[in-house]
Scaffold this motif. Structure first.
Motif, PDB file in Angstrom:
ATOM      1  N   ASP A  11      -4.950   3.214  -1.374  1.00  0.00           N
ATOM      2  CA  ASP A  11      -5.278   1.558  -1.453  1.00  0.00           C
ATOM      3  C   ASP A  11      -4.923   0.970  -2.766  1.00  0.00           C
ATOM      4  OD1 ASP A  11      -6.237  -1.043  -1.131  1.00  0.00           O
ATOM      5  OD2 ASP A  11      -8.325  -0.430  -1.359  1.00  0.00           O
ATOM      6  N   ILE A  12      -3.530   1.131  -3.239  1.00  0.00           N
ATOM      7  CA  ILE A  12      -3.224   0.786  -4.611  1.00  0.00           C
ATOM      8  C   ILE A  12      -3.586  -0.931  -4.577  1.00  0.00           C
ATOM      9  CG2 ILE A  12      -0.720  -0.053  -3.755  1.00  0.00           C
ATOM     10  CD1 ILE A  12       0.053   1.392  -6.542  1.00  0.00           C
ATOM     11  N   ARG A  13      -3.461  -1.513  -3.683  1.00  0.00           N
ATOM     12  CA  ARG A  13      -3.726  -3.150  -3.867  1.00  0.00           C
ATOM     13  C   ARG A  13      -5.258  -3.356  -4.465  1.00  0.00           C
ATOM     14  NH1 ARG A  13      -4.806  -6.007   1.072  1.00  0.00           N
ATOM     15  NH2 ARG A  13      -5.314  -8.167   0.749  1.00  0.00           N
ATOM     16  N   GLY A  14      -6.177  -2.544  -3.600  1.00  0.00           N
ATOM     17  CA  GLY A  14      -7.808  -2.602  -3.903  1.00  0.00           C
ATOM     18  C   GLY A  14      -7.775  -2.193  -5.673  1.00  0.00           C
ATOM     19  N   HIS A  15      -7.025  -0.971  -5.940  1.00  0.00           N
ATOM     20  CA  HIS A  15      -7.184  -0.431  -7.236  1.00  0.00           C
ATOM     21  C   HIS A  15      -6.687  -1.471  -8.491  1.00  0.00           C
ATOM     22  CE1 HIS A  15      -8.792   3.630  -6.521  1.00  0.00           C
ATOM     23  NE2 HIS A  15      -8.115   3.622  -5.614  1.00  0.00           N
ATOM     24  N   VAL A  16      -5.435  -1.952  -7.756  1.00  0.00           N
ATOM     25  CA  VAL A  16      -4.891  -3.042  -8.934  1.00  0.00           C
ATOM     26  C   VAL A  16      -5.561  -4.191  -9.019  1.00  0.00           C
ATOM     27  CG1 VAL A  16      -2.882  -4.640  -9.139  1.00  0.00           C
ATOM     28  CG2 VAL A  16      -2.612  -2.088  -8.722  1.00  0.00           C
ATOM     29  N   ASN A  17      -6.247  -4.753  -7.980  1.00  0.00           N
ATOM     30  CA  ASN A  17      -7.241  -5.866  -8.041  1.00  0.00           C
ATOM     31  C   ASN A  17      -8.366  -5.555  -9.051  1.00  0.00           C
ATOM     32  OD1 ASN A  17      -5.980  -7.555  -6.449  1.00  0.00           O
ATOM     33  ND2 ASN A  17      -7.263  -7.057  -4.642  1.00  0.00           N
ATOM     34  N   ARG A  18      -8.939  -4.408  -8.899  1.00  0.00           N
ATOM     35  CA  ARG A  18     -10.113  -3.732  -9.773  1.00  0.00           C
ATOM     36  C   ARG A  18      -9.802  -3.894 -11.198  1.00  0.00           C
ATOM     37  NH1 ARG A  18     -11.621  -4.241  -5.332  1.00  0.00           N
ATOM     38  NH2 ARG A  18     -11.717  -6.517  -6.040  1.00  0.00           N
ATOM     39  N   LEU A  19      -8.358  -3.098 -11.503  1.00  0.00           N
ATOM     40  CA  LEU A  19      -7.809  -2.963 -12.908  1.00  0.00           C
ATOM     41  C   LEU A  19      -7.794  -4.161 -13.271  1.00  0.00           C
ATOM     42  CD1 LEU A  19      -5.915   0.282 -12.383  1.00  0.00           C
ATOM     43  CD2 LEU A  19      -8.050   0.026 -13.465  1.00  0.00           C
ATOM     44  N   MET A  20      -7.129  -5.295 -12.711  1.00  0.00           N
ATOM     45  CA  MET A  20      -6.672  -6.534 -13.347  1.00  0.00           C
ATOM     46  C   MET A  20      -7.949  -7.472 -13.671  1.00  0.00           C
ATOM     47  SD  MET A  20      -3.384  -6.923 -13.383  1.00  0.00           S
ATOM     48  CE  MET A  20      -2.641  -8.590 -13.449  1.00  0.00           C
ATOM     49  N   GLU A  21      -9.186  -7.128 -12.747  1.00  0.00           N
ATOM     50  CA  GLU A  21     -10.310  -7.838 -13.125  1.00  0.00           C
ATOM     51  C   GLU A  21     -11.075  -7.217 -14.345  1.00  0.00           C
ATOM     52  OE1 GLU A  21     -11.831  -9.341  -8.795  1.00  0.00           O
ATOM     53  OE2 GLU A  21     -12.335  -7.304  -9.259  1.00  0.00           O
ATOM     54  N   LYS A  22     -10.719  -5.885 -14.626  1.00  0.00           N
ATOM     55  CA  LYS A  22     -11.586  -5.345 -15.651  1.00  0.00           C
ATOM     56  C   LYS A  22     -10.803  -5.597 -16.997  1.00  0.00           C
ATOM     57  CE  LYS A  22     -12.855  -0.541 -16.621  1.00  0.00           C
ATOM     58  NZ  LYS A  22     -12.486   0.891 -16.531  1.00  0.00           N
ATOM     59  N   GLN A  78       0.827  -1.257  -0.172  1.00  0.00           N
ATOM     60  CA  GLN A  78       0.005   0.102  -0.202  1.00  0.00           C
ATOM     61  C   GLN A  78       0.647   1.117  -0.187  1.00  0.00           C
ATOM     62  OE1 GLN A  78      -2.789  -0.759  -0.832  1.00  0.00           O
ATOM     63  NE2 GLN A  78      -4.309  -1.264   0.713  1.00  0.00           N
ATOM     64  N   VAL A  79       0.485   2.291  -0.606  1.00  0.00           N
ATOM     65  CA  VAL A  79       1.190   3.552  -0.666  1.00  0.00           C
ATOM     66  C   VAL A  79       0.790   4.425  -0.055  1.00  0.00           C
ATOM     67  CG1 VAL A  79       1.760   5.361  -2.629  1.00  0.00           C
ATOM     68  CG2 VAL A  79       1.529   3.035  -3.219  1.00  0.00           C
ATOM     69  N   THR A  80       1.706   4.845   0.943  1.00  0.00           N
ATOM     70  CA  THR A  80       1.610   6.164   2.139  1.00  0.00           C
ATOM     71  C   THR A  80       1.066   7.453   1.351  1.00  0.00           C
ATOM     72  OG1 THR A  80       3.956   6.487   2.203  1.00  0.00           O
ATOM     73  CG2 THR A  80       2.872   5.017   3.698  1.00  0.00           C
ATOM     74  N   ARG A  81       0.280   8.136   2.093  1.00  0.00           N
ATOM     75  CA  ARG A  81       0.108   9.561   1.859  1.00  0.00           C
ATOM     76  C   ARG A  81       0.694  10.436   2.473  1.00  0.00           C
ATOM     77  NH1 ARG A  81      -2.850   9.398  -2.384  1.00  0.00           N
ATOM     78  NH2 ARG A  81      -5.255   8.895  -2.517  1.00  0.00           N
ATOM     79  N   ALA A 129       3.446  -1.362  10.732  1.00  0.00           N
ATOM     80  CA  ALA A 129       4.193  -1.332   9.622  1.00  0.00           C
ATOM     81  C   ALA A 129       3.359  -1.912   8.234  1.00  0.00           C
ATOM     82  CB  ALA A 129       5.220  -2.132   9.560  1.00  0.00           C
ATOM     83  N   LEU A 130       3.810  -1.556   6.939  1.00  0.00           N
ATOM     84  CA  LEU A 130       3.015  -1.961   6.006  1.00  0.00           C
ATOM     85  C   LEU A 130       3.718  -3.247   5.288  1.00  0.00           C
ATOM     86  CD1 LEU A 130       2.921   1.222   3.996  1.00  0.00           C
ATOM     87  CD2 LEU A 130       1.008   0.271   5.559  1.00  0.00           C
ATOM     88  N   ALA A 131       2.708  -4.273   5.224  1.00  0.00           N
ATOM     89  CA  ALA A 131       3.211  -5.574   4.658  1.00  0.00           C
ATOM     90  C   ALA A 131       3.333  -5.565   3.086  1.00  0.00           C
ATOM     91  CB  ALA A 131       2.081  -6.775   5.066  1.00  0.00           C
ATOM     92  N   ASP A 132       4.392  -6.328   2.645  1.00  0.00           N
ATOM     93  CA  ASP A 132       4.232  -6.570   1.140  1.00  0.00           C
ATOM     94  C   ASP A 132       3.040  -7.605   0.856  1.00  0.00           C
ATOM     95  OD1 ASP A 132       6.298  -4.997   0.865  1.00  0.00           O
ATOM     96  OD2 ASP A 132       7.628  -6.562   0.178  1.00  0.00           O
ATOM     97  N   TRP A 133       2.557  -7.478  -0.144  1.00  0.00           N
ATOM     98  CA  TRP A 133       1.590  -8.374  -0.789  1.00  0.00           C
ATOM     99  C   TRP A 133       1.828  -8.709  -2.067  1.00  0.00           C
ATOM    100  CZ3 TRP A 133      -2.628  -9.662   1.991  1.00  0.00           C
ATOM    101  CH2 TRP A 133      -2.994  -9.124   3.304  1.00  0.00           C
TER     102      TRP A 133
END
Ligand SMILES: C[S@@+](CC[C@H](N)C(=O)[O-])C[C@H]1O[C@@H](n2cnc3c(N)ncnc32)[C@H](O)[C@@H]1O
Length: 319
Positions: free
Chosen positions: A98-109, A83-86, A151-155
């Motif tokens: 929420d880049i993880r959520g956005h990337v999920n949606r774009l890959m599904e699209k 996830q990317v920090t603001r 801390a932010l995990a990698d996914w």
């Protein structure tokens, strides 16, 4: 065991490959994230959308659409992200994009199926220093802990192209065993204060610093004579963060057969390609920055030389 490194923008190259009917068996990569790092001044650099999330997402949509036709039906794409920090300076508040959520949606699209995900824990102290994240620092926590966060995990997000996989990947034939699968498929329930928290798939054993810019790692993977890669070519603070070799090897071993080809559109210094070649897969990568592409070439040649040397020694012993 072949490698092909194209010092070019991945998007037109993927269109060209699609026109030629090329399809890869597996893709593993870390995309450049908006506002986190940038790797070059090039307009085609997907990390150069610092001022606009929409611009990054638009680029990513083009990217996902170009990737879809060049992956074989039933085969997998592994995307590594965090996830990317603001920051307050850029957005007026601290938080996460929420880049993880956005990337999920774009890959599904684009047509992919969201198929699985794994968390890779990160060391909070190291992250606090690397990202200068004051949400992780002791001083902030002591002053006002409402500002602090974990801390932010990698996914690792796993996507699949719909359709039948024509060539099964049979891990037992490829040297893996059931015990490994028990570890790698484990659904971990983490005890906390005697209670169970939410289940999550977590790979605890990915070595955070097992990277191609780390001397000890490079010596163990490629050999003592091989120089670790420089990952900082700009005069300023920009640098590339290579993907952990352990993570790449696991994807390669789980989701491809020897002799198949692994594609990384954001090839960097060649970590994904080296991870594929180590296990007798072919590698095809695109990388925009010529310095990184040069390093990728050098690392790939290093691992191929090492493997060929080992094979020659084995043949000598057979004689
Ligand atoms: C997160 S880094 C990848 C690092 C790589 N996983 C490694 O371990 O070396 C992202 C890379 O994407 C490259 N890049 C950015 N935009 C690109 C584009 N349009 N086409 C090809 N490469 C691009 C950057 O130069 C950078 O090297």
């Amino acid at each position: 065991m072949k490698f092909d490194i194209k010092n070019t923008d991945c998007i037109p190259e993927m269109h060209r490959l699609a026109k030629e009917g090329v399809q890869f068996d597996l893709s593993v990569f870390s995309p450049p994230f908006a506002s986190l790092y940038s790797y070059s001044e090039d307009e085609a650099d997907m990390g150069n959308s610092k001022d606009s999330d929409d611009e990054f997402l638009l680029h990513y949509e083009f990217f996902a659409n170009a990737l879809f036709p060049i992956i074989k039906p039933g085969r997998n794409v592994c995307v590594h992200l965090q996830q990317v920090t603001r920051t307050k300076g850029d957005y007026g508040h601290m938080g996460l994009f929420d880049i993880r959520g956005h990337v999920n949606r774009l890959m599904e699209k684009a047509g992919f199926i969201l198929y699985g995900e794994v968390a890779i824990p990160k060391n909070p102290q190291a992250q606090s220093i690397r990202l200068k994240a004051h949400q992780l620092q002791f001083s902030q926590w002591e002053k006002d802990s409402t500002v602090s966060r974990p801390a932010l995990a990698d996914w690792l997000q796993i996507y699949k192209v719909p359709g039948k996989n024509e060539t099964p990947v049979r891990p037992l034939d490829n040297g893996l065993d059931r015990d490994l699968w028990i570890d790698w498929a484990d659904m971990v329930w983490k005890p906390k204060d005697g209670q169970l928290c939410l289940p999550s798939s977590i790979w605890f054993d990915i070595r955070e610093t097992h990277l191609l810019n780390n001397t000890a790692s490079v010596h163990s993977v490629i050999g003592k004579g091989h120089k670790p890669s420089n990952t900082k070519f700009q005069a300023d603070e920009r640098h590339l963060c290579p993907l952990q070799i352990d993570l790449i090897e696991r994807c390669v071993l789980l989701w491809s057969n020897p002799g198949e080809t692994v594609f990384s559109p954001f090839g960097g210094i060649g970590s994904e390609a080296v991870g594929a070649l180590m296990h007798r897969r072919n590698a095809y990568i695109t990388e925009l920055n010529p310095n990184y592409a040069y390093e990728a070439e050098r690392n790939c040649q290093g691992i191929v030389n090492k493997i060929e040397h080992e094979e020659r020694v084995l043949t000598l012993f057979d004689l």
